[in-house]
Design a protein around this motif. Sequence first.
Motif, PDB file in Angstrom:
ATOM      1  N   LEU A  22      -7.730 -31.529 -53.800  1.00 13.65           N
ATOM      2  CA  LEU A  22      -7.270 -32.767 -54.421  1.00 13.65           C
ATOM      3  C   LEU A  22      -8.255 -33.246 -55.481  1.00 13.65           C
ATOM      4  O   LEU A  22      -7.860 -33.680 -56.576  1.00 13.65           O
ATOM      5  CB  LEU A  22      -7.078 -33.840 -53.344  1.00 13.65           C
ATOM      6  N   ASP A  23      -9.549 -33.156 -55.177  1.00  8.84           N
ATOM      7  CA  ASP A  23     -10.571 -33.551 -56.158  1.00  8.84           C
ATOM      8  C   ASP A  23     -10.534 -32.634 -57.376  1.00  8.84           C
ATOM      9  O   ASP A  23     -10.710 -33.088 -58.512  1.00  8.84           O
ATOM     10  CB  ASP A  23     -11.967 -33.509 -55.520  1.00  8.84           C
ATOM     11  N   LEU A  24     -10.325 -31.331 -57.118  1.00  4.86           N
ATOM     12  CA  LEU A  24     -10.247 -30.370 -58.214  1.00  4.86           C
ATOM     13  C   LEU A  24      -9.063 -30.694 -59.128  1.00  4.86           C
ATOM     14  O   LEU A  24      -9.184 -30.687 -60.357  1.00  4.86           O
ATOM     15  CB  LEU A  24     -10.110 -28.951 -57.653  1.00  4.86           C
ATOM     16  N   LEU A  25      -7.928 -31.002 -58.516  1.00  7.76           N
ATOM     17  CA  LEU A  25      -6.721 -31.342 -59.273  1.00  7.76           C
ATOM     18  C   LEU A  25      -6.954 -32.582 -60.130  1.00  7.76           C
ATOM     19  O   LEU A  25      -6.602 -32.609 -61.316  1.00  7.76           O
ATOM     20  CB  LEU A  25      -5.554 -31.577 -58.307  1.00  7.76           C
ATOM     21  N   GLN A  26      -7.556 -33.600 -59.541  1.00  6.94           N
ATOM     22  CA  GLN A  26      -7.808 -34.842 -60.279  1.00  6.94           C
ATOM     23  C   GLN A  26      -8.807 -34.625 -61.416  1.00  6.94           C
ATOM     24  O   GLN A  26      -8.664 -35.192 -62.501  1.00  6.94           O
ATOM     25  CB  GLN A  26      -8.311 -35.921 -59.327  1.00  6.94           C
ATOM     26  N   GLY A  27      -9.798 -33.763 -61.184  1.00  5.66           N
ATOM     27  CA  GLY A  27     -10.783 -33.463 -62.223  1.00  5.66           C
ATOM     28  C   GLY A  27     -10.150 -32.757 -63.411  1.00  5.66           C
ATOM     29  O   GLY A  27     -10.399 -33.114 -64.572  1.00  5.66           O
ATOM     30  N   ILE A  28      -9.317 -31.748 -63.125  1.00  6.68           N
ATOM     31  CA  ILE A  28      -8.619 -31.020 -64.198  1.00  6.68           C
ATOM     32  C   ILE A  28      -7.691 -31.953 -64.959  1.00  6.68           C
ATOM     33  O   ILE A  28      -7.619 -31.915 -66.198  1.00  6.68           O
ATOM     34  CB  ILE A  28      -7.831 -29.822 -63.607  1.00  6.68           C
TER      35      ILE A  28
END
Length: 378
Positions: free
Chosen positions: A4-10
């Motif tokens: 989820l953090d990766l998705l939000q960062g991208i």
Amino acid sequence: MDKLDLLQGIARISVFVSLLMAFFLLTVKTENKLANRLFAFFFIFSAIDLSGFFMYLYTEDHRNLEIFRATFCLLGMPTFYLYVLSVCYSDFRLKWKHLIHLLPFVIVNLLFIPRIYKSIEEGNFIGPLNEMSEIYFIQILVELQYVFYIVSVFLILKKYKEIYLENYTNASVSTYKWLFQMTCVFLAAHSIVLLKNALRYSGFRDIFLWANILVGTIALFITCWFIMKALKHPELFRGVNSKLKLTKDILPEVEEKSESVNVKNDLIAAQITSLKQYMSEKEPFLDPSLTIQELGNQINIPARDLSVLINHHMDQHFFDFVNEYRIQKAMNILKDQSKSDLTVLEILYEVGFNSKSSFNTSFKKYTNLTPTAYRNAS
């Protein structure tokens, strides 16, 4: 870092890059300001859509705002469609009739008022949002809208290419290639989004999260690709006149004026002979921006009649007709030992081309050899 953090960062990076591209398009100096502004708004709407991956964190107490944000996805394809029109046709202008493209966006928001916007505002919203019939409706509408605009864009590009080949001789068709590539990329990307949306109802939350990460990454790469294209090829945007008619549309009007078959054939033969003689003696093809209107003015033949003469009676596109003379002159230069010191780049500019890749493609089409191979074989 979890998924989820990766998705939000991208997503945050994608939104930032999209808005940066929009700012660049709105501020850069260019002749085709309308096209740049429409493309900028396309990036702004894309950024608003992509922000959905993280905006819900900040709109917990303003769910109406979040739902309204989600409806902006209905503005992306109409803006892209208008952008393609503005790039393809130099005389394209926005008119009041184009407001019809806002209709899906308006309809959806009006539809949301009774059971979604109002109930959330009053604090009595009950049940998961994704199970409401209005949400199913918007998802279906988005897909139908996408199909309509993607087909419309391909039809515009088809007509643009036909008009270009029949009326222009600039050896570069990079505008068509750019828009065609972009549309194909959008089609492929949306196909992945469609599969991702199908996973929403599958119950496989991990797979759905990874699919979202893939979509966000693709969006980021596409935006970066746009930026690289814009910086590397600032000459991409050359439009044609939308009022120009194709030969197949002009032909019936011209044939109605013809008196008899014999008279017509004699006239056509004389015009072809005169045209070829003019091309050989005066070499108007050396002008890289030569158009059928300009050539018609030079030989005192109306552009529409000249278009029928070349595209129908000589069975060639104007584009190919002129390039044939350019290639023939290039072949003579390449065979001339006294000009062996000229590079291929110098030759292509001398004969009327302005792109090395276009010159090589056209030369190989007529000779089955590259310019260098032809010179070595001569």
